[in-house]
Design a protein around this motif. Structure first.
Motif, PDB file in Angstrom:
ATOM      1  N   ARG A 167      28.053  62.985  11.111  1.00 34.17           N
ATOM      2  CA  ARG A 167      26.532  62.976  10.651  1.00 34.17           C
ATOM      3  C   ARG A 167      25.756  63.471  11.591  1.00 34.17           C
ATOM      4  O   ARG A 167      24.563  64.121  11.569  1.00 34.17           O
ATOM      5  CB  ARG A 167      26.277  61.498   9.899  1.00 34.17           C
TER       6      ARG A 167
ATOM      7  N   ARG B  93      23.041  66.190  12.071  1.00 36.53           N
ATOM      8  CA  ARG B  93      21.476  66.272  12.487  1.00 36.53           C
ATOM      9  C   ARG B  93      21.292  66.985  13.769  1.00 36.53           C
ATOM     10  O   ARG B  93      20.133  67.267  13.917  1.00 36.53           O
ATOM     11  CB  ARG B  93      21.318  64.574  13.025  1.00 36.53           C
TER      12      ARG B  93
ATOM     13  N   LYS C  18      21.795  67.196   2.993  1.00 38.47           N
ATOM     14  CA  LYS C  18      20.534  66.364   2.929  1.00 38.47           C
ATOM     15  C   LYS C  18      20.737  65.065   2.653  1.00 38.47           C
ATOM     16  O   LYS C  18      20.182  64.023   3.353  1.00 38.47           O
ATOM     17  CB  LYS C  18      19.481  66.903   1.770  1.00 38.47           C
ATOM     18  N   LYS C  19      21.799  64.663   1.803  1.00 44.57           N
ATOM     19  CA  LYS C  19      22.144  63.254   1.669  1.00 44.57           C
ATOM     20  C   LYS C  19      22.660  62.880   3.038  1.00 44.57           C
ATOM     21  O   LYS C  19      22.124  61.609   3.333  1.00 44.57           O
ATOM     22  CB  LYS C  19      23.249  63.138   0.717  1.00 44.57           C
TER      23      LYS C  19
ATOM     24  N   VAL D 123      20.104  62.157   5.514  1.00 46.04           N
ATOM     25  CA  VAL D 123      19.062  60.691   5.401  1.00 46.04           C
ATOM     26  C   VAL D 123      19.988  59.801   6.164  1.00 46.04           C
ATOM     27  O   VAL D 123      19.566  58.629   6.493  1.00 46.04           O
ATOM     28  CB  VAL D 123      18.971  60.550   4.071  1.00 46.04           C
TER      29      VAL D 123
ATOM     30  N   GLN E 208      19.991  58.973   9.905  1.00 46.10           N
ATOM     31  CA  GLN E 208      18.560  58.536  10.544  1.00 46.10           C
ATOM     32  C   GLN E 208      18.654  57.021  10.826  1.00 46.10           C
ATOM     33  O   GLN E 208      19.484  56.431  10.145  1.00 46.10           O
ATOM     34  CB  GLN E 208      17.496  58.848   9.683  1.00 46.10           C
TER      35      GLN E 208
END
Length: 283
Positions: free
Chosen positions: A193, A197, A276-277, A280, A283
């Motif tokens: 992930r 990012r 997109k999931k 999130v 973050q």
């Protein structure tokens, strides 16, 4: 790791038109005119090379171990024999159908392993048209990954036997990792992930996986496998659609059209929703 990039000998129609079939001389001349001829020839030889110097783990066993194996390698082979049925059931359950059990060969040395595979620095490969799994005990014993990697390879065996030999690499590896837990141990979901990012993401290319390279950008292979597995897991959250897509693939539909039919959206849109999931969550 599969051999799908090189298992295209029978698909090379440009080299073997019907009037030439059966002519070894023409096939060799055609191969010599192409780049990567030595790899093609090696792939062809591996399809017919007999496995020698192996002992059955037990009577009528599908698992065979290098006759030079030490105690640790013998223990690994015995573990695989005991877990074989459960591993195959896992793949059949996650992939939606049965498949023929392959013979498994456990090499105790790098030299043994290199004799039967295309990529000598790998840990495992499938071979001989989806009928064999070759395992490198030297590498698997270092991180105790024998069983998950074996199960990973059974996913590749499944798709070889169900007509998806040249499916996109992200699909084959994503399904294998998501179903087995093996093959991407060096990169966690959280690390994958974070790479997303930072703008490092695999692309869900739908090109023929035998002739086209994986679109992994700057990702390591482990990160590529992990992200692909995460995307497959995202698709699997919609169980009825996922099962429909698998059924279509088993019937011979290509991966892109099967997923678009089942989900009602192109793969690129599904991938963007997944990205997109994950952003999130990062973050």
């Amino acid at each position: 790791m599969t051999m799908q990039e090189l298992r295209v000998l029978k698909d090379a129609a440009m080299c073997q038109p019907s009037r030439w079939r059966g002519s070894a001389a023409i096939a060799v001349l055609c191969c010599l005119a192409m780049s990567g001829c030595s790899n093609w020839m090696k792939a062809g030889m591996l399809q017919i090379r007999p496995f020698t110097g192996f002992n059955d783990v037990s009577t009528a066993s599908l698992v065979h171990v290098d006759s030079t194996a030490s105690g640790q390698t013998l223990a690994l082979a015995q573990q695989l024999q005991q877990a074989y049925a459960a591993a195959q059931t896992t793949i059949e359950h996650t992939h939606g159908a049965g498949f023929k059990s392959p013979n498994v060969y456990v090499c105790a040395s790098e030299a043994c392993y290199a004799k039967y595979v295309m990529i000598a620095d790998s840990s495992a490969e499938t071979g001989q048209g989806g009928n064999t799994v070759i395992l490198n005990a030297v590498r698997l014993l270092k991180n105790d990954s024998g069983l998950p990697i074996f199960t990973h390879e059974l996913s590749h065996i499944f798709w070889f036997q169900h007509g998806q030999r040249c499916a996109p690499r992200w699909w084959l590896e994503g399904m294998a990792v998501a179903s087995s837990g093996g093959g991407a141990e060096k990169v966690s979901d959280a690390q994958a992930r974070q790479l997303l990012r930072e703008g490092q993401a695999f692309q869900p290319a739908l090109d023929n996986g035998c002739f086209n390279p994986a679109q992994r950008g700057s990702l390591s292979w482990a990160a590529y496998y992990r992200q692909a597995a995460m995307f497959v897991s995202y698709l699997r959250e919609s169980a009825p659609r996922f099962a429909h897509a698998l059924e279509l693939m088993r019937q011979g539909e290509n991966v892109g059209l099967a997923l678009q039919t089942a989900y009602g959206q192109p793969v690129a849109e599904l991938w963007e929703q997944w990205r997109k999931k994950e952003m999130v969550l990062a973050q």
